[in-house]
Design a protein around this motif. Structure first.
Motif, short mmCIF file in Angstrom:
data_model
loop_
_atom_site.label_atom_id
_atom_site.label_comp_id
_atom_site.label_asym_id
_atom_site.label_seq_id
_atom_site.Cartn_x
_atom_site.Cartn_y
_atom_site.Cartn_z
N THR A 1 38.83 27.03 48.96
CA THR A 1 38.67 27.93 47.81
C THR A 1 39.66 27.55 46.72
O THR A 1 40.68 26.89 46.98
N ALA A 2 39.36 28.03 45.51
CA ALA A 2 40.21 27.70 44.37
C ALA A 2 41.63 28.20 44.62
O ALA A 2 42.61 27.49 44.36
N ILE B 1 41.28 23.25 40.78
CA ILE B 1 41.03 23.42 39.34
C ILE B 1 39.52 23.42 39.08
O ILE B 1 39.00 24.27 38.35
N MET B 2 38.84 22.45 39.66
CA MET B 2 37.39 22.35 39.41
C MET B 2 36.67 23.59 39.92
O MET B 2 35.73 24.09 39.29
N LYS B 3 37.12 24.08 41.09
CA LYS B 3 36.51 25.30 41.62
C LYS B 3 36.74 26.45 40.64
O LYS B 3 35.87 27.27 40.39
N ALA B 4 37.98 26.51 40.09
CA ALA B 4 38.33 27.60 39.20
C ALA B 4 37.48 27.59 37.93
O ALA B 4 37.17 28.63 37.37
N ILE B 5 37.09 26.40 37.48
CA ILE B 5 36.30 26.35 36.24
C ILE B 5 34.81 26.29 36.52
O ILE B 5 34.03 25.98 35.62
N GLY B 6 34.43 26.57 37.78
CA GLY B 6 33.02 26.78 38.05
C GLY B 6 32.31 25.75 38.90
O GLY B 6 31.08 25.80 39.03
N ALA B 7 33.04 24.81 39.50
CA ALA B 7 32.36 23.80 40.32
C ALA B 7 32.00 24.37 41.68
O ALA B 7 32.80 25.09 42.28
N THR B 8 30.79 24.06 42.14
CA THR B 8 30.39 24.50 43.48
C THR B 8 30.86 23.46 44.50
O THR B 8 31.25 22.34 44.13
N THR B 9 30.80 23.85 45.77
CA THR B 9 31.20 22.94 46.85
C THR B 9 30.41 21.64 46.76
O THR B 9 30.96 20.54 46.89
#
Lengths: 221, 786
Positions: B380-381, B291-299
């Motif tokens: 990945t997301a 979810i966080m990746k999907a809303i723009g969080a980087t690794t």
């Protein structure tokens, strides 16, 4: 053009063998357009949406969204790009369960840094107000109804004021009245100039869409 | 100021799952607490033993001569290189501990109890100073005397006969080895005591410069000896204790080594536990990462959140671990000090211990988390949100398992397909098992080494006489004691190393019959004495440790009874006893000591029945018989007592081994319980599906239990293999430090069996809560679980 896809294919390797989810998709979506993507289960709708949102990369072909060639970006580059350019809404809302509604909305701002830290809370409150759940700001997602959760998710998708919104079956888990309210909200956003791509299998709920794209077996029908 | 949402998430995740967070904190606490306790123990003991010993103003050297008066002592104090001197004569005696039983005793004659200068002891209980008919007993030897303050003890010193003395009080002599450990009664009497006349004159000196340099001390002691000799007081022996070292420093060294070794192993165990927990936590967080990746969080941002979570949990563990480690560590330090007859007056711990605990407590969990957090954050997301990132790997070799019952096959498949979790749990438990077994192995290796050493002395009682006795008289007396199977008289005396006799250490010079069946010492090098040897010496390892030139083929020079002898070294034997011993042909010893051939000062007796009760009965019989025959006995040493004395010296080592084993059982049990709980949580949906298709709760619980036992059994096999090198290293180092000999490699089958039993018990106990959880899950709850 907000979205351009050329010759996009996507093949998944599974224990049962290769599976082609998308087969040579060519697609153009203009800025401010409201596009509904429909099709049967397994037709490739969600895979297409993932390509547009930069959640996945094509096996072959070119995906260009909001002026960026997504194939040129790495995973972190995609995440950063997505944070500023795409708002994603999911079928199961996908709010972080341990954060309040307000914090969930502030989270994308925190990641992207596009909104100054001093303005984030106020902006999140405004967005919750806009989607009609301002009074639920301090609550955890588990205490909200499905419709309320999806409204918070839409507020979250709008957090960094992205030009593009994508929604994957956003009303698939909601009753018909709530679904109608959500689509009305989407219509308002499009009217405000947002580009919206919605995946759904409920043809009757996409009457407000400017264009309907039907997928079958990974191809545009 | 409001916390940024991502940091709020880190905090909220911990609070939202209190049970799981507590388990992780406990896992981190377990490793850190052990390290803290070990460091606390070590720093307190190291400092306090050094301080306690230094406060006694230990003498640099002890010179034995014919007589020392106040004027002589005062003159010695003004000699160059001398910081201080004090006369402290010693009476070698025996004390009656039961009607026919005696224990060795050493009575120090103190000229002025309130003006001690060297080897200072302190008042503990009762009177101070003692009156002429009284004695003060060193508190650690009261139990050896089997008496209490106010009781009367009968001492027997050569020439003095039986002398009753009242125990007027106790003292604490921190510079002496504990009496209970050496099985000797240590007492202090005034110069006006009736026993003072039987004392051997001893002069204690402290050097003014380079007090920790043994060679310098020897030189100064030699000069004092020469000075005394010029004034008509020949010095017959000089003893130089190891400078700055407590008599039981070797025990402390071994103890410290074991504390360190088991501390490191326990800490590794804790680290593995933390790694297992972090892995489990992250598996649960995959969807949220998506979810966080999907809303723009980087690794990096995602990793930051989870590392912050780990840091918060680690900080919480510090709050528990530091005070707990201190409490246990200082408690153990006090216990260890009491065993070593020392006192802990200050339980403070240096700041660096806390700093190290904080640094390690924060950094190690973060370092351990780097790989799993990095791997989880890189997902990945799409991968994260489409369910488990990888399909469970197929477990190998299922074809051969086809005949196994379905539930067992299912459990096997589940256990083997979650390989990372299995590897982490098995490694943690295997490390725990290896530590547990090594602790038992080292303890058993010590016991076996002691047994082996005492098996080389095939006599049971050594009797010492006040004066040389005719061999015929001894034989006649022994003939009337029915319990005696065999007896031999060997010439023996004492000597000092080096032609000048100033070699600083007193050695026993013994002339056993080369063909005697009573002595079969283990050879380390060279050969044993032969009947045709005229001049030959076999030395023990303790002697060899004094001088590296003492090798087979080289000569050993000794000053015996004022005569210098030089014998070629033909062999070196291993003896556990730290006493210095040189074995030579009987005739050579007779010539060196000037003793007559037909007389003996001691006899070694083998009894017919070698059990403790029979030996004690024979010893009492011997005592009465020799008295009846007019032969005055000054010492009666039973081998079982000597063996017990050595085992008592190992007590502190064994407590460390036991503590390590107990801690490991607790931490290992915690590891298994945590892993299983996480496994059940992670498989909630799977269990729900099984329930939906008709699996009864009992079957689900059984499945969890079987998986737990399977993990336990795999870890047991790994632990048995891992315990071999760990035990080998510990046994070698401990033996060298404590006895200057290897303990001999030993792996106890009993230890492996005990750990197997414990693993099954741990697996069963650990699976109780998770199995109950699995059985209680409703199908709806399980299927709805995200």
């Amino acid at each position: 053009m907000m979205i351009t896809l050329r010759g996009v294919t996507k093949t998944f390797e599974t224990p049962a063998g290769s599976f082609a989810a998308l087969r040579g998709i060519d697609l153009d979506i203009k800025s401010g357009e409201f596009v509904a993507v429909v099709g049967k289960s397994g037709s490739g709708k969600s895979t297409l949406l993932n390509m547009i949102a930069g959640l996945d990369k094509p096996s072959t072909g070119i995906v260009s969204v909001a002026g960026a060639a997504l194939g040129d970006l790495g995973h972190d580059g995609l995440a950063t790009w997505r944070g500023r350019n795409v708002g994603v809404v999911f079928q199961f809302f996908q709010l972080l369960p341990t954060l309040t509604a307000l914090e969930n909305v502030m989270l994308p701002m925190d990641f992207s840094g596009a909104i100054p830290a001093s303005r984030r809370e106020a902006r999140a409150q405004e967005l919750l107000q806009r989607v009609g759940v301002a009074d639920q700001a301090a609550k955890l997602p588990a205490t909200l109804s499905g419709g309320q959760q999806q409204r918070v998710a839409i507020a979250r998708a709008l957090a960094n004021d992205p030009p593009l919104l994508v929604a994957d079956e956003p009303t698939g888990n909601l009753d018909s009245q709530t679904s109608a309210e959500i689509f009305a909200l989407f219509a308002e956003l499009v009217a405000d100039g947002k580009t919206l791509v919605v995946v759904t299998h409920e043809r009757e709920t996409v009457s407000g869409a400017g264009r309907t794209l039907t997928l079958a077996d990974g191809c545009v029908a | 100021m409001k916390l940024a949402p991502r940091w709020a998430k880190a905090f909220a995740d911990i609070v939202a799952r209190p049970g799981r967070s507590l388990l992780v904190i406990l896992a981190m606490t377990a490793g850190l607490f052990e390290m803290g306790a070990m460091l606390t123990k070590y720093t307190i003991l190291h400092r306090e033993l050094s301080v306690t010993y230094a406060r006694t103003h230990p003498a640099s050297a002890i010179l034995v001569t014919d007589a020392v008066d106040d004027r002589l002592v005062e003159a010695v104090r003004h000699l160059p290189g001398i910081k201080d001197a004090e006369a402290r004569p010693v009476v070698a005696a025996r004390v009656r501990v039961s009607p026919d039983e005696w224990s060795p005793a050493a009575l120090f004659v103190v000229p002025d109890f309130d003006r001690q200068r060297l080897d200072v002891f302190a008042h503990d209980l009762g009177a101070w100073p003692p009156k002429p008919g009284q004695v003060l007993i060193e508190r650690s030897s009261l139990s050896v005397a089997r008496a209490l303050v106010g009781d009367s003890l009968t001492f027997h010193a050569r020439e003095n006969g039986d002398t009753p003395l009242e125990i007027a009080g106790t003292v604490h002599a921190a510079g002496l080895a504990p009496g209970w450990m050496d099985h000797v009664v240590i007492g202090f009497v005034g110069a006006d005591s009736p026993l003072a006349g039987a004392a051997q004159a001893q002069l204690r000196i402290a050097v003014s410069d380079r007090p920790f340099e043994r060679r310098h001390i020897r030189e100064v002691a030699g000069q004092v000896a020469a000075w005394l000799g010029e004034r008509g007081h020949p010095v017959t022996r000089i003893t130089v204790p190891e400078p700055g070292r407590h008599p039981h420093a070797a025990q402390m060294d071994t103890f410290t080594y074991l504390i360190g070794a088991f501390g490191v192993l326990s800490f590794l165990l804790g680290v593995m536990l933390v790694a297992t927990m972090i892995h489990g936590l992250l598996v649960e967080q995959v969807r949220e990462i998506g979810i966080m990746k999907a809303i723009g969080a980087t690794t990096r941002q995602v990793a930051g959140i989870y590392l912050a979570e780990v840091a918060l949990l680690a900080a919480a563990s510090l709050v528990l671990a530091i005070p707990l480690g201190w409490a246990v560590g200082q408690g153990y330090a006090k216990f260890a000090a009491s065993i070593l007859n020392a006192e802990i007056t200050d339980t403070s711990v240096p700041w660096w211990v806390y700093a190290l605990e904080v640094a390690v407590g924060l950094l190690v969990p973060l370092l351990v988390s780097l790989v799993p957090v990095g791997r989880a954050s890189r997902i990945t997301a799409r991968e994260a949100m489409s369910g488990p990132s990888s399909h469970p790997q197929a477990a190998p070799g299922f074809a051969i398992l086809a005949r196994i019952s379905r539930p067992l096959l299912w459990s096997l498949r589940t256990t083997l397909t979650h390989r990372v979790r299995l590897a982490l749990t098995v490694t943690t438990l295997a490390l725990g098992g290896a530590v547990f077994m090594s602790a038992i192995n080292v303890g058993k290796a010590y016991d076996r080494a002691v047994d082996r050493d005492f098996a080389t002395r095939r006599y049971d009682i050594a009797v010492g006489f006040a004066r040389p006795q005719p061999l015929a008289a001894i034989a006649a007396a022994l003939a009337t004691v029915p319990g005696v199977e065999r007896a031999e008289c060997w010439p023996e005396g004492t000597g000092s190393l080096g032609a000048d006799g100033l070699g600083a250490a007193q050695l026993a010079v013994v002339g056993p019959d080369p063909g005697s069946p009573l002595l079969a010492l283990a050879l380390a090098e060279g050969r044993w004495l032969r009947r045709d040897d005229v001049r030959a010496a076999v030395i023990n390892r303790a002697v060899q440790a004094l001088d590296s030139t003492l090798q087979v083929g080289h000569p050993i020079q000794l000053l015996v009874n004022g005569r210098t002898v030089s014998w070629p070294i033909v062999g070196v034997v291993q003896e556990m006893s730290p006493h210095l011993a040189v074995y030579a042909p009987p005739q050579a010893v007779l010539e060196a000591t000037g003793q007559s051939q037909g007389l003996a000062r001691s006899v070694r007796v083998a009894t017919r029945s070698r059990d403790a009760a029979a030996e004690l009965a024979v010893a009492r019989d011997l005592q009465r018989t020799f008295e009846r025959f007019g032969i005055e006995v000054t010492g009666m040493q039973r081998m079982l007592d000597m063996r017990q004395a050595i085992l008592d010296h190992l007590l502190i080592i064994k407590t460390i081994l036991a503590a390590a084993a107990i801690l490991v059982v607790l931490v290992g049990g915690l590891a298994l319980a945590l892993t299983l709980t996480l496994a059940v949580i992670q498989r909630t949906r799977e269990l729900g599906i099984l329930s939906a298709i008709g699996a009864p709760p009992r079957t689900l619980a059984f499945h969890v239990w079987i998986e737990s036992v399977l993990i336990g059994l795999v870890s047991w096999a790994a632990a048995v293999i891992l315990a071999i090198p760990v035990s080998a290293v510990l046994e070698f180092v401990c033996g060298q430090m404590f006895f200057r000999m290897s303990l001999g490699f030993y792996v106890s089958p009993a230890a492996a069996a005990i750990w197997l039993g414990l693993v099954v018990v741990l697996a069963t106990v650990s699976s109780l809560a998770p199995a109950r959880r699995a059985a209680r899950l409703t199908t709806r709850e399980a299927l709805a679980y995200e």
